[in-house]
Design a protein around this motif. Structure first.
Motif, PDB file in Angstrom:
ATOM      1  N   UNK A  30       1.640  -3.783   3.524  1.00  0.00           N
ATOM      2  CA  UNK A  30       1.733  -2.560   4.312  1.00  0.00           C
ATOM      3  C   UNK A  30       0.765  -1.528   3.742  1.00  0.00           C
ATOM      4  N   UNK A  31       0.911  -0.289   4.134  1.00  0.00           N
ATOM      5  CA  UNK A  31       0.101   0.789   3.573  1.00  0.00           C
ATOM      6  C   UNK A  31       0.962   1.582   2.592  1.00  0.00           C
ATOM      7  N   UNK A  32       0.347   2.309   1.647  1.00  0.00           N
ATOM      8  CA  UNK A  32       1.149   3.105   0.702  1.00  0.00           C
ATOM      9  C   UNK A  32       2.019   4.151   1.390  1.00  0.00           C
ATOM     10  N   UNK A  67      -8.603   1.795   5.205  1.00  0.00           N
ATOM     11  CA  UNK A  67      -7.337   2.301   4.663  1.00  0.00           C
ATOM     12  C   UNK A  67      -6.898   1.514   3.428  1.00  0.00           C
ATOM     13  N   UNK A  68      -6.161   2.175   2.583  1.00  0.00           N
ATOM     14  CA  UNK A  68      -5.630   1.525   1.388  1.00  0.00           C
ATOM     15  C   UNK A  68      -4.436   0.673   1.789  1.00  0.00           C
ATOM     16  N   UNK A  69      -4.259  -0.423   1.071  1.00  0.00           N
ATOM     17  CA  UNK A  69      -3.142  -1.328   1.337  1.00  0.00           C
ATOM     18  C   UNK A  69      -2.213  -1.365   0.139  1.00  0.00           C
ATOM     19  N   UNK A  77      11.828  -3.654  -5.530  1.00  0.00           N
ATOM     20  CA  UNK A  77      11.606  -2.318  -4.996  1.00  0.00           C
ATOM     21  C   UNK A  77      10.297  -1.689  -5.444  1.00  0.00           C
ATOM     22  N   UNK A  78       9.409  -2.466  -6.037  1.00  0.00           N
ATOM     23  CA  UNK A  78       8.138  -1.945  -6.533  1.00  0.00           C
ATOM     24  C   UNK A  78       7.087  -1.956  -5.436  1.00  0.00           C
ATOM     25  N   UNK A  79       6.174  -0.991  -5.523  1.00  0.00           N
ATOM     26  CA  UNK A  79       5.050  -0.901  -4.603  1.00  0.00           C
ATOM     27  C   UNK A  79       3.779  -0.983  -5.436  1.00  0.00           C
ATOM     28  N   UNK A  80       2.934  -1.963  -5.120  1.00  0.00           N
ATOM     29  CA  UNK A  80       1.662  -2.135  -5.813  1.00  0.00           C
ATOM     30  C   UNK A  80       0.522  -1.794  -4.866  1.00  0.00           C
ATOM     31  N   UNK A 114      -3.330  -3.978  -8.032  1.00  0.00           N
ATOM     32  CA  UNK A 114      -3.655  -5.398  -8.138  1.00  0.00           C
ATOM     33  C   UNK A 114      -5.092  -5.573  -7.667  1.00  0.00           C
ATOM     34  N   UNK A 115      -5.949  -6.081  -8.554  1.00  0.00           N
ATOM     35  CA  UNK A 115      -7.323  -6.427  -8.172  1.00  0.00           C
ATOM     36  C   UNK A 115      -7.256  -7.806  -7.532  1.00  0.00           C
TER      37      UNK A 115
END
Length: 134
Positions: A30-32, A67-69, A77-80, A114-115
């Motif tokens: 998704x997007x941030x 856009x950033x992903x 529950x983490x968002x990277x 994450x690269x």
């Protein structure tokens, strides 16, 4: 005998060379902004094309944006954030707003990014046959 050893060594090295770098992260692509709001199924399409709600009012027609992903993991529950500079963004379209997306890459814990080096889309749903009453 030497030929067999050389062939076996070449096969072993080629097997290790084909492995992707980094670790696998699975979640919802998704997007941030959508991840911060918790609006996954209700996330507007414009978030995936220009980055936020109402962003079509701010950009000129025909202007391209990147856009950033983000990858949201339900179990933790983490968002990277995802750095997609090594991937083709056009290939990521089949995984947008879908659960079960796998991103292979190296995690920078300072920036929580994450690269990404590889992307795996979830498999399509299985075909089913309607067996109910008509």
């Amino acid at each position: 005998m030497k030929k067999i050893i050389l062939i076996a060594a070449a096969l072993v090295f080629s097997a290790f060379a084909a492995e992707p770098e980094g670790q696998e992260f699975e979640g919802l692509l998704t997007t941030p902004g959508c991840a911060a709001q918790g609006a996954f199924s209700d996330c507007y399409l414009e978030n995936y094309t220009c980055g936020s709600d109402g962003c079509f009012k701010k950009i000129q027609p025909g202007e391209t944006t990147h856009p950033k992903l983000a990858l949201f993991q339900h179990n933790s529950g983490k968002v990277y954030n995802i750095d997609t500079s090594k991937l083709k963004v056009s290939e990521l379209g089949e995984g947008m707003n879908k659960n079960g997306v796998v991103i292979v890459g190296i995690l920078d814990e300072k920036t929580n990014t994450i690269a990404a080096t590889e992307f795996k889309a979830p498999p399509p749903p299985k075909k089913s046959f309607f067996k109910g009453c008509l």
